[in-house]
Write a protein that holds these residues in place. Structure first.
Motif, PDB file in Angstrom:
ATOM      1  N   VAL A 148       2.408   6.534  -1.055  1.00 14.56           N
ATOM      2  CA  VAL A 148       2.808   5.632   0.032  1.00 14.56           C
ATOM      3  C   VAL A 148       2.803   4.199  -0.482  1.00 14.56           C
ATOM      4  O   VAL A 148       1.756   3.652  -0.841  1.00 14.56           O
ATOM      5  CB  VAL A 148       1.855   5.766   1.240  1.00 14.56           C
ATOM      6  CG1 VAL A 148       2.241   4.768   2.327  1.00 14.56           C
ATOM      7  CG2 VAL A 148       1.886   7.191   1.787  1.00 14.56           C
ATOM      8  N   GLU A 149       3.983   3.584  -0.538  1.00 15.74           N
ATOM      9  CA  GLU A 149       4.138   2.210  -0.987  1.00 15.74           C
ATOM     10  C   GLU A 149       4.659   1.367   0.173  1.00 15.74           C
ATOM     11  O   GLU A 149       5.688   1.688   0.768  1.00 15.74           O
ATOM     12  CB  GLU A 149       5.106   2.133  -2.171  1.00 15.74           C
ATOM     13  CG  GLU A 149       4.652   2.928  -3.389  1.00 15.74           C
ATOM     14  CD  GLU A 149       5.674   2.922  -4.509  1.00 15.74           C
ATOM     15  OE1 GLU A 149       6.736   2.282  -4.335  1.00 15.74           O
ATOM     16  OE2 GLU A 149       5.417   3.570  -5.540  1.00 15.74           O
ATOM     17  N   VAL A 150       3.949   0.291   0.480  1.00 11.83           N
ATOM     18  CA  VAL A 150       4.295  -0.523   1.643  1.00 11.83           C
ATOM     19  C   VAL A 150       5.712  -1.074   1.538  1.00 11.83           C
ATOM     20  O   VAL A 150       6.458  -1.089   2.527  1.00 11.83           O
ATOM     21  CB  VAL A 150       3.269  -1.667   1.817  1.00 11.83           C
ATOM     22  CG1 VAL A 150       3.766  -2.671   2.854  1.00 11.83           C
ATOM     23  CG2 VAL A 150       1.921  -1.106   2.246  1.00 11.83           C
ATOM     24  N   ALA A 151       6.120  -1.510   0.360  1.00 16.23           N
ATOM     25  CA  ALA A 151       7.468  -2.080   0.204  1.00 16.23           C
ATOM     26  C   ALA A 151       8.529  -1.050   0.572  1.00 16.23           C
ATOM     27  O   ALA A 151       9.535  -1.378   1.223  1.00 16.23           O
ATOM     28  CB  ALA A 151       7.668  -2.561  -1.228  1.00 16.23           C
ATOM     29  N   GLU A 152       8.320   0.202   0.164  1.00 18.30           N
ATOM     30  CA  GLU A 152       9.268   1.265   0.496  1.00 18.30           C
ATOM     31  C   GLU A 152       9.285   1.521   2.003  1.00 18.30           C
ATOM     32  O   GLU A 152      10.348   1.686   2.608  1.00 18.30           O
ATOM     33  CB  GLU A 152       8.903   2.538  -0.256  1.00 18.30           C
ATOM     34  CG  GLU A 152       9.869   3.688  -0.032  1.00 18.30           C
ATOM     35  CD  GLU A 152       9.500   4.945  -0.808  1.00 18.30           C
ATOM     36  OE1 GLU A 152      10.366   5.818  -0.956  1.00 18.30           O
ATOM     37  OE2 GLU A 152       8.340   5.050  -1.264  1.00 18.30           O
ATOM     38  N   LEU A 153       8.096   1.531   2.610  1.00 16.96           N
ATOM     39  CA  LEU A 153       8.026   1.770   4.054  1.00 16.96           C
ATOM     40  C   LEU A 153       8.701   0.650   4.833  1.00 16.96           C
ATOM     41  O   LEU A 153       9.359   0.898   5.847  1.00 16.96           O
ATOM     42  CB  LEU A 153       6.569   1.915   4.504  1.00 16.96           C
ATOM     43  CG  LEU A 153       5.772   3.092   3.936  1.00 16.96           C
ATOM     44  CD1 LEU A 153       4.436   3.211   4.654  1.00 16.96           C
ATOM     45  CD2 LEU A 153       6.546   4.403   4.055  1.00 16.96           C
ATOM     46  N   PHE A 196      -8.347   7.202   2.402  1.00 19.12           N
ATOM     47  CA  PHE A 196      -7.733   7.345   3.714  1.00 19.12           C
ATOM     48  C   PHE A 196      -7.764   6.025   4.482  1.00 19.12           C
ATOM     49  O   PHE A 196      -6.762   5.615   5.081  1.00 19.12           O
ATOM     50  CB  PHE A 196      -8.444   8.429   4.528  1.00 19.12           C
ATOM     51  CG  PHE A 196      -8.035   8.434   5.970  1.00 19.12           C
ATOM     52  CD1 PHE A 196      -6.802   8.943   6.354  1.00 19.12           C
ATOM     53  CD2 PHE A 196      -8.849   7.879   6.949  1.00 19.12           C
ATOM     54  CE1 PHE A 196      -6.396   8.907   7.683  1.00 19.12           C
ATOM     55  CE2 PHE A 196      -8.460   7.843   8.274  1.00 19.12           C
ATOM     56  CZ  PHE A 196      -7.225   8.368   8.644  1.00 19.12           C
ATOM     57  N   GLU A 197      -8.911   5.361   4.484  1.00 16.54           N
ATOM     58  CA  GLU A 197      -9.031   4.130   5.251  1.00 16.54           C
ATOM     59  C   GLU A 197      -8.163   3.025   4.659  1.00 16.54           C
ATOM     60  O   GLU A 197      -7.622   2.192   5.396  1.00 16.54           O
ATOM     61  CB  GLU A 197     -10.500   3.710   5.333  1.00 16.54           C
ATOM     62  CG  GLU A 197     -11.314   4.663   6.217  1.00 16.54           C
ATOM     63  CD  GLU A 197     -12.780   4.270   6.329  1.00 16.54           C
ATOM     64  OE1 GLU A 197     -13.114   3.100   6.004  1.00 16.54           O
ATOM     65  OE2 GLU A 197     -13.584   5.125   6.738  1.00 16.54           O
ATOM     66  N   SER A 198      -8.010   3.019   3.351  1.00 23.01           N
ATOM     67  CA  SER A 198      -7.104   2.061   2.724  1.00 23.01           C
ATOM     68  C   SER A 198      -5.674   2.288   3.210  1.00 23.01           C
ATOM     69  O   SER A 198      -4.949   1.327   3.521  1.00 23.01           O
ATOM     70  CB  SER A 198      -7.171   2.197   1.202  1.00 23.01           C
ATOM     71  OG  SER A 198      -6.223   1.361   0.578  1.00 23.01           O
ATOM     72  N   LEU A 199      -5.262   3.560   3.281  1.00 24.96           N
ATOM     73  CA  LEU A 199      -3.930   3.881   3.798  1.00 24.96           C
ATOM     74  C   LEU A 199      -3.798   3.454   5.250  1.00 24.96           C
ATOM     75  O   LEU A 199      -2.802   2.823   5.637  1.00 24.96           O
ATOM     76  CB  LEU A 199      -3.669   5.381   3.668  1.00 24.96           C
ATOM     77  CG  LEU A 199      -2.401   5.895   4.346  1.00 24.96           C
ATOM     78  CD1 LEU A 199      -1.157   5.336   3.660  1.00 24.96           C
ATOM     79  CD2 LEU A 199      -2.372   7.416   4.360  1.00 24.96           C
ATOM     80  N   ALA A 200      -4.790   3.783   6.073  1.00 20.83           N
ATOM     81  CA  ALA A 200      -4.734   3.443   7.493  1.00 20.83           C
ATOM     82  C   ALA A 200      -4.617   1.941   7.701  1.00 20.83           C
ATOM     83  O   ALA A 200      -3.876   1.475   8.577  1.00 20.83           O
ATOM     84  CB  ALA A 200      -5.972   3.988   8.211  1.00 20.83           C
ATOM     85  N   GLU A 201      -5.335   1.177   6.885  1.00 23.11           N
ATOM     86  CA  GLU A 201      -5.272  -0.288   6.998  1.00 23.11           C
ATOM     87  C   GLU A 201      -3.888  -0.807   6.612  1.00 23.11           C
ATOM     88  O   GLU A 201      -3.357  -1.727   7.258  1.00 23.11           O
ATOM     89  CB  GLU A 201      -6.361  -0.912   6.121  1.00 23.11           C
ATOM     90  CG  GLU A 201      -7.762  -0.705   6.692  1.00 23.11           C
ATOM     91  CD  GLU A 201      -8.866  -0.990   5.691  1.00 23.11           C
ATOM     92  OE1 GLU A 201      -8.544  -1.390   4.544  1.00 23.11           O
ATOM     93  OE2 GLU A 201     -10.053  -0.800   6.046  1.00 23.11           O
ATOM     94  N   LYS A 202      -3.295  -0.236   5.570  1.00 23.56           N
ATOM     95  CA  LYS A 202      -1.941  -0.653   5.169  1.00 23.56           C
ATOM     96  C   LYS A 202      -0.935  -0.363   6.278  1.00 23.56           C
ATOM     97  O   LYS A 202      -0.072  -1.197   6.594  1.00 23.56           O
ATOM     98  CB  LYS A 202      -1.525   0.073   3.884  1.00 23.56           C
ATOM     99  CG  LYS A 202      -2.178  -0.442   2.629  1.00 23.56           C
ATOM    100  CD  LYS A 202      -1.470   0.060   1.374  1.00 23.56           C
ATOM    101  CE  LYS A 202      -1.607   1.538   1.191  1.00 23.56           C
ATOM    102  NZ  LYS A 202      -1.061   1.998  -0.121  1.00 23.56           N
ATOM    103  N   LEU A 203      -1.033   0.815   6.868  1.00 25.89           N
ATOM    104  CA  LEU A 203      -0.081   1.192   7.919  1.00 25.89           C
ATOM    105  C   LEU A 203      -0.268   0.323   9.163  1.00 25.89           C
ATOM    106  O   LEU A 203       0.707  -0.047   9.824  1.00 25.89           O
ATOM    107  CB  LEU A 203      -0.255   2.664   8.272  1.00 25.89           C
ATOM    108  CG  LEU A 203       0.030   3.677   7.162  1.00 25.89           C
ATOM    109  CD1 LEU A 203      -0.179   5.098   7.676  1.00 25.89           C
ATOM    110  CD2 LEU A 203       1.436   3.519   6.604  1.00 25.89           C
ATOM    111  N   ALA A 204      -1.523  -0.007   9.481  1.00 26.22           N
ATOM    112  CA  ALA A 204      -1.808  -0.791  10.685  1.00 26.22           C
ATOM    113  C   ALA A 204      -1.174  -2.182  10.610  1.00 26.22           C
ATOM    114  O   ALA A 204      -0.718  -2.719  11.631  1.00 26.22           O
ATOM    115  CB  ALA A 204      -3.317  -0.915  10.881  1.00 26.22           C
TER     116      ALA A 204
END
Length: 344
Positions: A148-153, A196-204
């Motif tokens: 999961v890459e924020v730039a791609e999302l 997981f929490e790192s991912l959740a923070e990025k998505l938030a």
């Protein structure tokens, strides 16, 4: 070619490490998707699509044989584009184009892993969703967190915003079990709470939603009550994460079936494992009442269970319709009608 061979070696390593014996679906027409089906949820009609690609490169989760539906070899972007075209040409899909509110995109692995799911084909799919599904409200993409890459999302999200209706983005990950020992030491998921929490923070930060797949009773050696407690702990934990980050979280709760060609099948044959009972699944899910998240109960063994190894049995078939109604309504009173008292 070197990259696809490296992925193949990872797949073989994962399967060998987990003692898996199933075959891959090498004879499948690469211009056709692997599977699709419709679901009903509070969000409306959901189209779930499994694309035929190279298999999940992790491929070592103890009870999982989903890679058997796809390929051990690389599937190129031209074939994936054909799969997209054939998906939208399917009469059943065409009939529901204006009704679909959510699409879940899967390849039984990570659609955000560009080595197994072409980025060109993924963006082509997004364009087709915009073009043909005028009432689409949410697109969900399954992936392991490391892809999961924020730039791609951000780019995907901007593309989805160009459709006829505002369309949100949800990332779905396999969490499988809350207990860290079960999840990583026994099931071999390779997911820490920190990751997981790192991912959740990025998505938030970007208001993206999060779906977490859990398997109830995913390994031998735990009781039905312990499996229920594990889901209760997961619900409490994800509720805290959701409240802290303001993130929309859905739990997709799958009763575990005994998948062919896995160590779980070996344990089942030896009499050391039984799938969970649906009444216990209801007892686990009902803990979500009043919590800031939604729950969807998976009710399909996808035709991958060994004989007698499904959670679906003649004596519990009556529970399926109420659970599907719960999926549509999130009415927890429905689950109360089919739970069993602990220890009964």
């Amino acid at each position: 070619m070197r990259e696809s061979n490296a992925v193949k070696r990872q797949i073989v390593y994962g399967n060998t490490k987990a003692g898996k014996t199933y075959d891959f679906n090498q004879d499948h027409d690469p211009s056709q998707i692997a599977q699709m089906w419709f679901q009903n949820s509070p969000e409306g009609l959901v189209l779930f699509v499994v694309f035929y690609t190279q298999a999940c490169r992790w491929s070592r989760c103890l009870g999982c044989n989903l890679p058997s539906k796809v390929s051990q070899e690389h599937v190129d972007y031209k074939s994936l584009i054909q799969q997209v075209d054939n998906l939208f040409a399917d009469p059943e899909v065409q009939k529901h184009l204006k009704d679909v509110k959510k699409v879940i995109i899967s390849n039984n692995g990570s659609v955000l892993d560009e080595d197994t799911f072409s980025s060109t084909a993924l963006m082509y799919l997004v364009a087709r969703l915009n073009q043909f599904m005028p009432n689409l409200a949410m697109v969900c993409m399954e992936s392991r967190p490391e892809y999961v890459e924020v730039a791609e999302l951000e780019f995907i999200s901007r593309a989805l915003a160009e459709g006829d209706t505002p369309t949100g983005l949800e990332i779905a990950i396999g969490f499988e079990a809350f207990d860290d020992h079960i999840r990583n030491d026994v099931f071999d998921k390779g997911l820490t709470l920190k990751a997981f929490e790192s991912l959740a923070e990025k998505l938030a930060k970007y208001n993206f939603s999060l779906k977490c797949y859990f398997m109830q009773k995913p390994v031998p050696g735990i009781s039905d009550d312990e499996a229920v407690t594990d889901i209760h702990k997961a619900i409490d934990y994800l509720s805290r994460v959701s409240a802290r980050l303001g993130t929309t979280i859905n739990i997709h709760l799958n009763p575990t079936y005994v998948a062919t060609g896995t160590a779980l099948a070996t344990a089942f044959t030896a009499g050391d494992y039984l799938p969970p009972r649906l009444e216990d699944v209801a007892r686990a899910a009902v803990a979500g009442r009043g919590k800031p998240l939604s729950i969807f109960i998976g009710l399909s063994d996808e035709g991958l269970a060994v004989p007698g190894g499904s959670f679906l049995r003649p004596e519990n078939q009556w529970m399926v319709d109420p659970m599907e109604e719960f999926n549509r309504t999130q009415n927890f009173d429905i689950l109360e009608t089919i739970t069993r008292p602990p220890g009964r």
